[in-house]
Motif scaffolding. Structure first.
Motif: not given
Length: 838
Positions: A544-547, A554-558, A568-577
């Motif tokens: 809900k937040i990323t969309s 008005h951005v392409s991706r969040c 030392n590590r980043l994990k993608n929890e959620k990506l909205y295109s």
């Protein structure tokens, strides 16, 4: 006579010549047999020792010995052994001597089988080494887009090495044992051939001896000497074989002890002193490596445990400091310790003793040290550790119930991070601190200082946030004042006509910003009211937040990324295109691949990259990520949890650069707060579920206690009970009693007495155990109850509730009274009988 003499001479000469030829033949046959068999005699033991050495070094290399090299120390030994066997098979000369082409088919077959077995052993060793090398390699490829623009998840390839006890390890040991058996078979076969040749030579020798006895005593003596020399040679060869067997036994025991971890084993004297010295050097090196590993593991474990203490939430900073000093003193096996923290609230800087361990009167101990005063103040001023082995008398005393004494060593280490000192940790011991122990204390001091720095930075951030909010209120007041001024300006429009265009432009810009702010606030209100965000439904809340961010900015991706505790590590929890309106997750970024970006995250910066390809914090992604997806602009805002950065919200814009505004940044910061709320709510929900499960378990245990159990709060309202008490109160469940008092119970006539008794237990803070109480109801019926009451106190020593248990013992009391009555009757009967007897 001359003819006889000539005949005898000729016969004697012929016999002598025959004997000489026979002796020459025996001698040449002995020499040729010796020369032919000598390389074969040393072949088996030499190759066997070489392969044993290669096997030993390979196992040490697989165990992690960095001083060995697979190509240099293992393959070289195996290949040299293979070359020796091959030259022996081909009948060529090598370092062991000249090998004649053997006409013994069995010898050739055994050597050929040994070569095949050695090839299998070498192949298995290479496979094991290949798997070990692959186990150290993990390749991660960034996400790419297919022809439709969909995100293709990067493939992660992992090679898993063969561990000890695995298939390859067993195959390697089998091939090694097979090769050793082939070598033993070759040695036995060569010994048989040598004995056969020796037996043949022995026969010829006896023939020569008989001939010499018949013909010439001198030749007999010479033949005897030749035979004695031959026997001596055989004896020497046997002694040499026995000596080598003893050496092999000593080496086998030594290697087995080393493999079992016994690095103090001694090696008996060997015939080859160089080999013995090499093995002793290897043993000493393994012993040193084991000791280094123990020290390194000790330090690593200490850092991990103190990190866990620093991350664990506690009820107060005092408890946190107590936990820290207690752990450091116990882990370093010290006898006493204190933690001094810099107090910057006063005009003069001072170091306050906030926690100590094993001090006398710890509860009442208060101490303050001025900067530069004493050893602690000097350690703070210099910013360097102080390690004393001669502690001044009466400086500090370590005491116990039987007495006290001065310590033998004193260690003071500043709590320093980024050249900023936040305090001093002081340790004392009856022993001495090793260098690795001092290094661990310095690392622990840096971790403690980092935690203190983070806490103070968070406090500063909170103050700045309050000031920012105050300024926002002032700006809103100014906005209202401006609106009033505009109304006044409209009344004087004729005078201000020449400025109308400029003012109108300002108003349009402000109106546009207000409209954007209004839309942002509206979206934030919708997100705040969203049920998934409020309930902590993590995946749904992130979707809900990323969309919403993509649609609003008005951005392409969040995307939302979480950072681990080590940062030392980043994990993608959620990506909205926005393009295909899809969600993905699971990708990871490593700090070693993007150090500049992770450094900016560690500083908790807001990354505003209008040109992401040239920005210092994001340009590392240009080749592997931005160019692939044609990303031009990027905006990152961190979100926090418990005062520490927990992750980042990332906005990406494709195909053209985007100029990020203050409204965009503020909107994204507000969304970061919502992510923090959802994250905390998710954790709280997990904790509540665990607490409910524990509560149900506890209620089940209490329900099975064979007494009536209840507990009340400070206002003497029932907060819980077990099944027996609920039945006594006429309730179906303990939940029906929550919030009620004794005045609401069937025993309300005795409520005042019960409440007074409960208050007496709480006020006195003393438990009343197994007290017998007598009750009489309105009908005059008497009952007895066995009652126990205990005050319940919190961690601050405050009485918060009272726990009670009772059991109806009326029947037991009646039986006791009945017994007492019968005893009295018996006593009276006894007196009557005694009086009649008298």
């Amino acid at each position: 006579m001359k003819n006889r003499a000539l005949k005898y001479t000729i016969a004697f000469g012929a016999i002598g010549l025959l004997i000489a030829v026979l002796i020459a033949y025996v001698e040449r046959r002995t020499v040729s047999t010796y020369q032919r068999n000598l390389p074969y005699i040393s072949l088996g033991d030499n190759v066997k020792n070489r392969v044993t050495q290669g096997h030993l070094w390979f196992e040490e290399l697989m165990a992690g010995d960095a001083s060995l090299n697979f190509e240099r120390d293992v393959l070289t030994v195996f290949n040299s052994s293979k070359d020796i066997l091959q030259s022996a098979y081909d009948g060529k000369e090598n370092e062991l001597g000249k090998f004649a082409k053997s006409d013994d088919e069995e010898t050739q077959v055994i050597i050929k089988e040994s070569l095949v077995s050695l090839d299998k052993l070498l192949s298995t060793a290479k496979e094991r080494w290949k798997f070990k090398q692959q186990a150290k390699t993990t390749v991660s490829t960034p996400a790419v887009l297919d022809s439709t623009g969909a995100v293709i998840q990067p493939a992660i390839t992992t090679s898993t090495g063969e561990e000890a006890g695995g298939v390859l390890d067993q195959e390697f040991d089998t091939n090694y044992a097979n090769f050793q058996s082939k070598m033993d078979r070759l040695i036995d076969h060569i010994n048989v051939n040598v004995k056969s040749d020796a037996s043949f030579i022995d026969t010829l020798s006896w023939i020569s001896i008989i001939s010499l006895l018949i013909a010439f005593a001198f030749l007999c003596v010479m033949l005897y000497r030749l035979q004695a020399s031959s026997d001596k040679l055989v004896q020497e060869n046997k002694q040499r074989l026995d000596s080598q067997s003893k050496d092999v036994g000593a080496l086998t025991g030594f290697v087995e002890s080393i493999s079992a971890g016994n690095y103090n084993v001694e090696l008996d004297a060997l015939a080859d002193e160089d080999l013995g010295n090499t093995l002793l050097t290897m043993r000493n090196k393994l012993r040193n490596n084991a000791e280094d590993d123990r020290k390194r593991n000790w330090s690593t474990t200490g850092l991990a445990q103190v990190g866990e203490i620093l991350r664990t939430s506690t009820s107060s900073t005092e408890e946190l400091f107590d936990n820290i000093i207690r752990f450091v003193v116990k882990y370093t096996k010290s006898n006493q310790g204190g933690l001094f923290i810099l107090n910057e609230d006063e005009n003069d800087k001072s170091l306050d003793l906030v926690a100590c361990y094993a001090f006398e009167r710890k509860k009442f101990l208060k101490k303050k040290v001025t900067a530069g005063e004493g050893l602690v103040g000097q350690c703070y001023m210099e910013g360097e550790r102080i390690y004393l082995l001669e502690v001044p008398q009466e400086y500090i005393s370590i005491t116990s119930g039987l007495g006290g004494s001065n310590p033998n060593a004193l260690l003071m280490v500043p709590l320093k991070v980024n050249e900023q000192i936040y305090g001093v940790i002081e340790l004392a011991t009856f022993g001495k601190y090793q260098d690795y122990e001092i290094e661990l204390v310095e690392k622990l001091a840096e971790s403690i200082a980092s935690t203190i720095s983070t806490v103070r930075a968070n406090e500063s951030t909170r103050v700045l946030l309050e000031r920012t909010q105050q300024q926002a209120e002032e700006m809103r007041a100014q906005e209202e004042e401006m609106r009033q001024n505009m109304e006044e300006l409209e009344a004087t429009q004729e005078e201000m006509r020449r400025k109308e265009k400029h003012i109108q432009a300002m108003l349009d810009g402000e109106k546009q910003r207000n409209e954007i702010s209004q839309r942002n606030r509206k979206v934030l209100m919708e997100l705040t009211k969203n049920r998934d965000v409020q309930s902590g439904n993590w995946n749904a809340a992130l979707e809900k937040i990323t969309s919403a961010i993509c649609n609003q900015l008005h951005v392409s991706r969040c995307s939302v990324w979480s950072i681990n505790d080590l940062r030392n590590r980043l994990k993608n929890e959620k990506l909205y295109s926005q393009r295909d309106r899809s969600f993905t997750s699971g990708n990871e970024l490593l700090a070693k691949d993007y150090p500049g970006y992770f450094e900016a995250l560690t500083r908790e910066d807001v990354i505003v990259a209008n040109d992401a390809l040239t920005n210092a914090a994001t340009r590392e992604f240009a080749a592997t990520y931005f160019n692939t997806l044609d990303i031009q602009s990027l905006l990152d805002v961190p979100f926090f949890n418990e005062g520490r950065i927990a992750g980042v919200i990332c906005c990406e814009h494709q195909y053209e650069q985007k100029q990020w505004t203050e409204e965009d940044i503020e909107f994204l910061k507000s969304c970061a707060d919502l992510v923090t709320v959802a994250f905390n709510t998710m954790k709280i929900n997990s904790m509540i579920e665990s607490l409910n499960g524990a509560q149900e378990t506890l209620q089940t245990i209490i329900d099975n206690i064979p007494r009536a159990v209840f507990w009340k709060d400070k206002e003497l309202r029932f907060q819980g009970c077990n099944r027996i008490f609920a039945q006594v109160a006429g309730k179906k469940s303990h939940k029906e009693l929550l919030g009620f008092t004794d005045f609401d119970m069937p025993w309300k006539d005795h409520a005042e007495a019960y409440r007074a008794d409960d208050l007496s237990v709480m006020n006195s803070r003393k438990a009343r155990i197994d007290m017998e109480e007598k009750n009489t109801n309105s009908n005059g019926e008497v009952s007895w109850v066995l009652t126990s009451k205990v005050p319940i106190m919190n961690q601050h020593g405050e009485v918060t509730a009272v726990l009670g248990m009772f059991e109806d013992i009326t029947e037991r009391k009646r039986r006791e009274e009945d017994i007492q009555g019968k005893l009295k009757e018996l006593e009276q009967l006894k007196k009557m009988l005694e009086s009649r007897t008298n």
